[in-house]
Motif scaffolding. Structure first.
Motif: not given
Length: 439
Positions: A144-153
């Protein structure tokens, strides 16, 4: 509109507030709908599509490297620096089966639509775990590739601030409108209270016009009307008092002359006639005097009725009384006792049995006088309240009366904010019910 009308406010304050609240609520609802449908959702969709594109590119690059975590590491660093996207590969894992939804379902729906359109891999995301980030996971062949993105993006975060300002402004305007409308309604309420007090014969001299121009005009009209009515009552009382005083002098001379005359049948008839004339003068004066000369006080009505009954028992010992204790009302004691005495006098004159009861009924108290006399037919009961009214022969057996008893009683009751009604009595005669508002 018929079924809805009973749920609408009845007071002027409530209706005025409704006139303000409904248009503002509709307008702000439309503004909020237009903002979220036309602007906020569009911006959120564009942001979600951008992040979904970055996730798709990084997933494709990872698969191009043969799903080699070591070869993919420089690309992950570049994504963190340039895209604010943290990427982590978890070998051998599978996507979670549980799913937590955001309070604003539009956010999840928009992001899911964007990720599904950007790639063919299975995707899972969570927008609720981290306040400032969004957790996105993509299933690959080996993990699994896990991505953590900034909510504002991912989402347009200014929508909540817009709602806060919108509802805050609404609350502030509503508070200002409540204060303003209350200040406008207060003079109208004071005018109604002054009119009610004057109608009950209480002193309303402290009332002063206030409020908007139209309310002041109504207040001045009320003051003028009160002065005219007061002058009329004073003139009526003065006229009747003058007539009574002027007639008492010749009546006194007649009584003196009759007392000096030798006893005879004609002399006794003349004495009775003079007595009836004196009685009629007293009734005329009592009717004209009304309720002008006495102040209103809070009193125990049951005690007042008991005092009136005790006085009436001197002429008719058979009168019975049943009264609830402690029934307080704002009354003019002397005037009220006069009205009750008239009802008792009528009952004793036209019947052989008189029963009196005092009881509480919701916000009113009732003074009920029953007799076993001939009664009054329903079609003539309203006529019985007219001054000097003469009814059928059965009700005219009382030769001393002049037709003012019920008129005075109703005048007294209405002067206290109540009324007098006639109905059939359980004793077989007439029931007179005098209602007064409780204190």
């Amino acid at each position: 509109m018929g079924p809805l009308k009973r749920y609408l406010p009845k007071s002027l304050f409530g209706r005025s507030l409704l006139i303000f609240v409904v248009p503002v609520a509709v307008m702000q609802g439309l503004i909020a709908w237009a903002f979220f449908e036309q602007h906020w959702e569009t911006v959120t969709s564009r942001l979600s599509e951008g992040v979904a594109g970055d996730v798709a590119i990084m997933t494709e690059l990872f698969e191009t490297t043969g799903e080699n975590d070591t070869a993919f590491a420089p690309l992950a660093d570049a994504a963190y620096r340039n895209m604010q996207l943290s990427v982590d590969f978890r070998e051998g894992e599978r996507l979670p089966t549980s799913r937590r939804s955001s309070f604003f379902r539009t956010l999840d729906r928009t992001l899911r639509r964007s990720l599904t359109a950007a790639m063919d891999n299975e995707v899972w995301f969570d927008t609720t775990r981290y306040p400032a980030y969004v957790d996105i996971r993509v299933q690959t062949g080996t993990g699994v590739l896990r991505f953590i993105a900034v909510r504002e993006r991912v989402f347009a975060t200014t929508g909540h601030i817009f709602l806060l300002w919108l509802f805050g402004a609404t609350a502030l305007l509503s508070l200002v409108s409540v204060v303003f409308i209350r200040n406008q309604v207060k003079p109208i309420r004071r005018l109604a209270e002054a009119a009610t007090r004057f109608g009950r014969g209480e002193d309303a001299a402290g009332f002063k016009p206030a409020g908007a121009r139209e309310v002041r005009e109504a207040a001045h009209a009320f003051i003028d009307m009160r002065q005219r009515i007061t002058r009329h009552l004073d003139q009526r009382t003065s006229m009747l008092a003058g007539v009574s005083h002027d007639l008492r002098t010749p009546l006194t001379r007649l009584k003196l002359q009759l007392a000096l005359m030798p006893e005879s049948e004609e002399r006794e008839d003349a004495i009775r006639d003079v007595g009836e004339m004196e009685h009629m003068l007293e009734e005329y004066l009592a009717f004209a005097r009304g309720q002008v000369s006495e102040e209103t006080v809070e009193a125990d009505v049951s005690a007042l009725v008991a005092e009136t009954v005790e006085a009436a028992r001197r002429a008719d010992p058979g009168i019975t009384l049943s009264a609830d204790a402690g029934l307080m009302a704002n009354v003019r004691p002397g005037v009220l006792k006069r009205g009750i005495a008239n009802l008792i006098s009528n009952a004793c004159a036209y019947g052989t049995k008189c029963e009196i009861s005092v009881r509480k009924r919701r916000r009113h108290l009732e003074i009920i006088v029953d007799d076993d006399g001939p009664g009054i037919s329903p079609d003539k009961r309203e006529e019985a309240f007219k001054p000097f009214a003469r009814l059928d022969e059965a009700r005219n057996m009382n030769r001393e009366g002049v037709g003012l008893g019920l008129a005075i009683a109703r005048d007294v009751a209405r002067g206290h904010g109540g009324d007098v009604e006639l109905s059939d009595s359980p004793l077989g005669g007439l029931r007179a019910t005098l209602r007064l508002p409780l204190a």
